[in-house]
Design a protein around this motif. Structure first.
Motif, PDB file in Angstrom:
ATOM      1  N   THR A 167       5.787  15.161  -0.575  1.00  0.00           N
ATOM      2  CA  THR A 167       6.884  14.206  -0.765  1.00  0.00           C
ATOM      3  C   THR A 167       7.587  13.980   0.573  1.00  0.00           C
ATOM      4  OG1 THR A 167       8.557  15.882  -1.240  1.00  0.00           O
ATOM      5  CG2 THR A 167       7.218  15.090  -3.098  1.00  0.00           C
ATOM      6  N   LEU A 168       8.360  12.929   0.640  1.00  0.00           N
ATOM      7  CA  LEU A 168       9.134  12.668   1.852  1.00  0.00           C
ATOM      8  C   LEU A 168      10.107  13.805   2.144  1.00  0.00           C
ATOM      9  CD1 LEU A 168       9.865   8.858   1.352  1.00  0.00           C
ATOM     10  CD2 LEU A 168       8.481   9.872   3.174  1.00  0.00           C
ATOM     11  N   LYS A 169      10.653  14.427   1.096  1.00  0.00           N
ATOM     12  CA  LYS A 169      11.598  15.532   1.299  1.00  0.00           C
ATOM     13  C   LYS A 169      10.959  16.688   2.050  1.00  0.00           C
ATOM     14  CE  LYS A 169      14.767  14.730  -2.570  1.00  0.00           C
ATOM     15  NZ  LYS A 169      15.343  15.282  -3.832  1.00  0.00           N
ATOM     16  N   ASP A 170       9.638  16.826   1.891  1.00  0.00           N
ATOM     17  CA  ASP A 170       8.935  17.907   2.599  1.00  0.00           C
ATOM     18  C   ASP A 170       8.991  17.729   4.113  1.00  0.00           C
ATOM     19  OD1 ASP A 170       8.138  19.218   0.252  1.00  0.00           O
ATOM     20  OD2 ASP A 170       6.361  17.934   0.045  1.00  0.00           O
ATOM     21  N   LEU A 171       9.331  16.512   4.557  1.00  0.00           N
ATOM     22  CA  LEU A 171       9.363  16.217   5.995  1.00  0.00           C
ATOM     23  C   LEU A 171      10.767  16.351   6.591  1.00  0.00           C
ATOM     24  CD1 LEU A 171       7.019  13.084   6.036  1.00  0.00           C
ATOM     25  CD2 LEU A 171       6.415  15.475   6.477  1.00  0.00           C
ATOM     26  N   THR A 184      15.502   7.267   1.737  1.00  0.00           N
ATOM     27  CA  THR A 184      15.355   7.409   0.285  1.00  0.00           C
ATOM     28  C   THR A 184      15.237   8.871  -0.130  1.00  0.00           C
ATOM     29  OG1 THR A 184      12.922   7.242   0.305  1.00  0.00           O
ATOM     30  CG2 THR A 184      14.173   5.179   0.175  1.00  0.00           C
ATOM     31  N   ALA A 185      14.887   9.716   0.837  1.00  0.00           N
ATOM     32  CA  ALA A 185      14.795  11.163   0.573  1.00  0.00           C
ATOM     33  C   ALA A 185      16.009  11.895   1.138  1.00  0.00           C
ATOM     34  CB  ALA A 185      13.513  11.727   1.166  1.00  0.00           C
ATOM     35  N   ALA A 186      17.054  11.143   1.468  1.00  0.00           N
ATOM     36  CA  ALA A 186      18.354  11.704   1.893  1.00  0.00           C
ATOM     37  C   ALA A 186      18.303  12.429   3.230  1.00  0.00           C
ATOM     38  CB  ALA A 186      18.918  12.617   0.807  1.00  0.00           C
ATOM     39  N   PHE A 187      17.512  11.936   4.173  1.00  0.00           N
ATOM     40  CA  PHE A 187      17.580  12.474   5.531  1.00  0.00           C
ATOM     41  C   PHE A 187      17.215  11.387   6.537  1.00  0.00           C
ATOM     42  CE2 PHE A 187      13.062  13.027   4.703  1.00  0.00           C
ATOM     43  CZ  PHE A 187      12.452  12.868   5.941  1.00  0.00           C
ATOM     44  N   LYS A 188      17.605  11.644   7.778  1.00  0.00           N
ATOM     45  CA  LYS A 188      17.326  10.705   8.859  1.00  0.00           C
ATOM     46  C   LYS A 188      16.295  11.336   9.800  1.00  0.00           C
ATOM     47  CE  LYS A 188      19.571   7.952  12.463  1.00  0.00           C
ATOM     48  NZ  LYS A 188      20.854   7.606  13.125  1.00  0.00           N
ATOM     49  N   PRO A 189      15.192  10.614  10.094  1.00  0.00           N
ATOM     50  CA  PRO A 189      14.164  11.201  10.959  1.00  0.00           C
ATOM     51  C   PRO A 189      14.658  11.363  12.395  1.00  0.00           C
ATOM     52  CG  PRO A 189      13.695   8.886  10.594  1.00  0.00           C
ATOM     53  CD  PRO A 189      14.857   9.231   9.692  1.00  0.00           C
ATOM     54  N   ARG A 190      14.194  12.408  13.053  1.00  0.00           N
ATOM     55  CA  ARG A 190      14.545  12.666  14.454  1.00  0.00           C
ATOM     56  C   ARG A 190      13.320  12.310  15.311  1.00  0.00           C
ATOM     57  NH1 ARG A 190      15.830  17.536  13.864  1.00  0.00           N
ATOM     58  NH2 ARG A 190      13.891  18.565  14.527  1.00  0.00           N
ATOM     59  N   PHE A 191      13.420  11.180  16.018  1.00  0.00           N
ATOM     60  CA  PHE A 191      12.316  10.737  16.874  1.00  0.00           C
ATOM     61  C   PHE A 191      12.433  11.449  18.224  1.00  0.00           C
ATOM     62  CE2 PHE A 191      12.982   7.088  14.005  1.00  0.00           C
ATOM     63  CZ  PHE A 191      11.701   6.973  13.466  1.00  0.00           C
ATOM     64  N   ILE A 192      11.490  12.345  18.485  1.00  0.00           N
ATOM     65  CA  ILE A 192      11.567  13.106  19.739  1.00  0.00           C
ATOM     66  C   ILE A 192      10.815  12.403  20.872  1.00  0.00           C
ATOM     67  CG2 ILE A 192      11.861  15.305  18.564  1.00  0.00           C
ATOM     68  CD1 ILE A 192       8.857  15.841  19.196  1.00  0.00           C
ATOM     69  N   VAL A 193       9.880  11.518  20.518  1.00  0.00           N
ATOM     70  CA  VAL A 193       9.109  10.778  21.513  1.00  0.00           C
ATOM     71  C   VAL A 193       8.899   9.359  21.008  1.00  0.00           C
ATOM     72  CG1 VAL A 193       6.945  10.607  22.813  1.00  0.00           C
ATOM     73  CG2 VAL A 193       7.879  12.860  22.277  1.00  0.00           C
ATOM     74  N   ILE A 194       9.044   8.385  21.890  1.00  0.00           N
ATOM     75  CA  ILE A 194       8.729   6.997  21.583  1.00  0.00           C
ATOM     76  C   ILE A 194       7.542   6.599  22.453  1.00  0.00           C
ATOM     77  CG2 ILE A 194       9.528   4.610  21.559  1.00  0.00           C
ATOM     78  CD1 ILE A 194      10.979   6.349  19.544  1.00  0.00           C
ATOM     79  N   VAL A 195       6.455   6.172  21.825  1.00  0.00           N
ATOM     80  CA  VAL A 195       5.230   5.894  22.576  1.00  0.00           C
ATOM     81  C   VAL A 195       4.824   4.434  22.425  1.00  0.00           C
ATOM     82  CG1 VAL A 195       4.412   8.256  22.333  1.00  0.00           C
ATOM     83  CG2 VAL A 195       3.727   6.537  20.663  1.00  0.00           C
ATOM     84  N   VAL A 226      -2.211  13.072   5.103  1.00  0.00           N
ATOM     85  CA  VAL A 226      -1.891  13.539   3.757  1.00  0.00           C
ATOM     86  C   VAL A 226      -1.088  12.465   3.023  1.00  0.00           C
ATOM     87  CG1 VAL A 226      -0.738  15.324   2.392  1.00  0.00           C
ATOM     88  CG2 VAL A 226      -1.862  15.930   4.557  1.00  0.00           C
ATOM     89  N   PRO A 227      -1.476  12.073   1.811  1.00  0.00           N
ATOM     90  CA  PRO A 227      -0.740  11.045   1.060  1.00  0.00           C
ATOM     91  C   PRO A 227       0.688  11.472   0.746  1.00  0.00           C
ATOM     92  CG  PRO A 227      -2.921  11.418   0.119  1.00  0.00           C
ATOM     93  CD  PRO A 227      -2.696  12.518   1.110  1.00  0.00           C
ATOM     94  N   LEU A 282       0.819  -1.207   0.000  1.00  0.00           N
ATOM     95  CA  LEU A 282       0.000   0.000   0.000  1.00  0.00           C
ATOM     96  C   LEU A 282       0.855   1.259   0.000  1.00  0.00           C
ATOM     97  CD1 LEU A 282      -2.615  -1.010   2.708  1.00  0.00           C
ATOM     98  CD2 LEU A 282      -2.860  -1.177   0.231  1.00  0.00           C
ATOM     99  N   GLY A 283       0.219   2.347  -0.372  1.00  0.00           N
ATOM    100  CA  GLY A 283       0.882   3.633  -0.275  1.00  0.00           C
ATOM    101  C   GLY A 283       1.025   4.070   1.172  1.00  0.00           C
ATOM    102  N   VAL A 284       1.618   5.224   1.352  1.00  0.00           N
ATOM    103  CA  VAL A 284       1.922   5.747   2.688  1.00  0.00           C
ATOM    104  C   VAL A 284       1.330   7.149   2.822  1.00  0.00           C
ATOM    105  CG1 VAL A 284       3.792   6.407   4.266  1.00  0.00           C
ATOM    106  CG2 VAL A 284       4.030   4.376   2.829  1.00  0.00           C
ATOM    107  N   CYS A 285       0.907   7.471   4.022  1.00  0.00           N
ATOM    108  CA  CYS A 285       0.458   8.837   4.300  1.00  0.00           C
ATOM    109  C   CYS A 285       1.204   9.356   5.525  1.00  0.00           C
ATOM    110  CB  CYS A 285      -1.050   8.901   4.519  1.00  0.00           C
ATOM    111  SG  CYS A 285      -1.643   8.049   6.007  1.00  0.00           S
TER     112      CYS A 285
END
Length: 305
Positions: free
Chosen positions: A192-196, A222-233, A267-268, A173-176
């Motif tokens: 796009t992922l780059k927007d994030l 794949t969008a050339a960045f690493k996500p910053r997880f500020i909270v783990i729930v 948002v897709p 499936l796609g991702v949102c």
């Protein structure tokens, strides 16, 4: 011979005793059990030796149980009945005839996948007995390994256990992205992922949803960045609450776009590589007709989606 090696013999002797008590006669019991009277008498003697007391008293009209005989009958009748029922169920399962199906599922996927699949299953297997369990991915995997589930409907996390069970990827499936309603990106039809890049992400406890944070990280890579997880729930419901309170984001399968949560907009993601795989896992061995019917129903539902 040690007792543990003579369990089946003990069960046969107890079953024979219960038959003798029901019939009130060794002769009639031997006919019902299809063994000779001397052989049945030897079974009764062996059982008395094992238990250490007399079980039957002979009378002119036949035999009657002693106090110990009554106690054995009271204690062991439900045990034998349970044993017979369990054995019959196991034999049905070995033949693939087991009618009961224990299904674990992700609550978030129930409406899109499981509910329509069960509607199809009811038509083809109207006598099937279903036990449905809303469980986290970790709980589903653990329950499969413990033999407490027959089928599990699971997301990306299923790849971790796919080699241990029969598995089928139902669809990709796609991702949102889940955003706070107040987020400027919430007004867009797709992003796009780059927007994030540079945004704060909410992660999920790996113990409950194994591999979810790694999946998010791999997509962002794949969008050339690493996500910053500020909270783990703990749990997806808490993820969405934190998206609002922390003005953060998280990535989810596209079917979430059909759901609603206070303060959250879905948002897709338009990137072609942004995909979420959905799996069905089921126990190895001879699968029951009900199991295969559910798997086929899920395949049809997934194909339509």
């Amino acid at each position: 011979m040690p007792f543990e090696h003579n369990v089946h013999g003990m069960i046969d002797r107890i079953r024979a005793l219960l038959t003798v008590i029901e019939e009130g006669s060794v002769n009639r019991a031997s006919v019902r059990l299809r063994i000779t009277q001397p052989a049945l008498s030897r079974q009764m003697k062996a059982l008395e030796d094992e238990l250490g007391g007399r079980l039957l008293e002979r009378e002119t009209s036949g035999v009657k149980p002693t106090g110990l005989g009554h106690a054995v009958a009271k204690a062991m009748s439900p045990v034998i009945a349970s044993y017979d029922s369990a054995l019959a169920d196991l034999r049905c399962q070995a033949r693939g005839d087991r009618a009961e199906l224990r299904v674990g599922y992700l609550g978030s996927a129930a409406q899109s996948f499981l509910t329509p699949a069960l509607a199809q299953l009811r038509k083809s297997q109207p006598k099937a007995r279903l036990k449905l369990h809303d469980m986290s991915p970790r709980e589903q995997i653990d329950a499969l390994r413990a033999g407490e589930l027959d089928v599990a409907l699971i997301g990306q996390e299923g790849t971790l256990a796919a080699k241990e069970f029969h598995s089928l990827k139902l669809c990709s499936l796609g991702v949102c992205v889940a955003l706070a309603d107040s987020d400027p990106l919430a007004l867009k039809k797709s992003i796009t992922l780059k927007d994030l890049k540079g945004r704060d992400f909410i992660g999920v406890d790996e113990e409950q949803v194994p591999g979810r944070n790694r999946w998010v990280t791999a997509l962002c890579k794949t969008a050339a960045f690493k996500p910053r997880f500020i909270v783990i729930v703990d749990g997806l419901a808490n993820v969405l609450s934190q998206v609002v309170s922390e003005s953060a984001v998280t990535l989810l399968p596209a079917y979430f776009a059909k759901s609603s949560h206070p303060g959250v907009t879905f948002v897709p993601i338009s990137d072609a590589k942004a995909r979420w795989d959905f799996f069905v896992l089921w126990q190895r061995g001879h699968a029951s007709a009900v199991t295969l019917a559910l798997v086929n129903a899920l395949k049809k539902v997934a194909a339509e989606l």
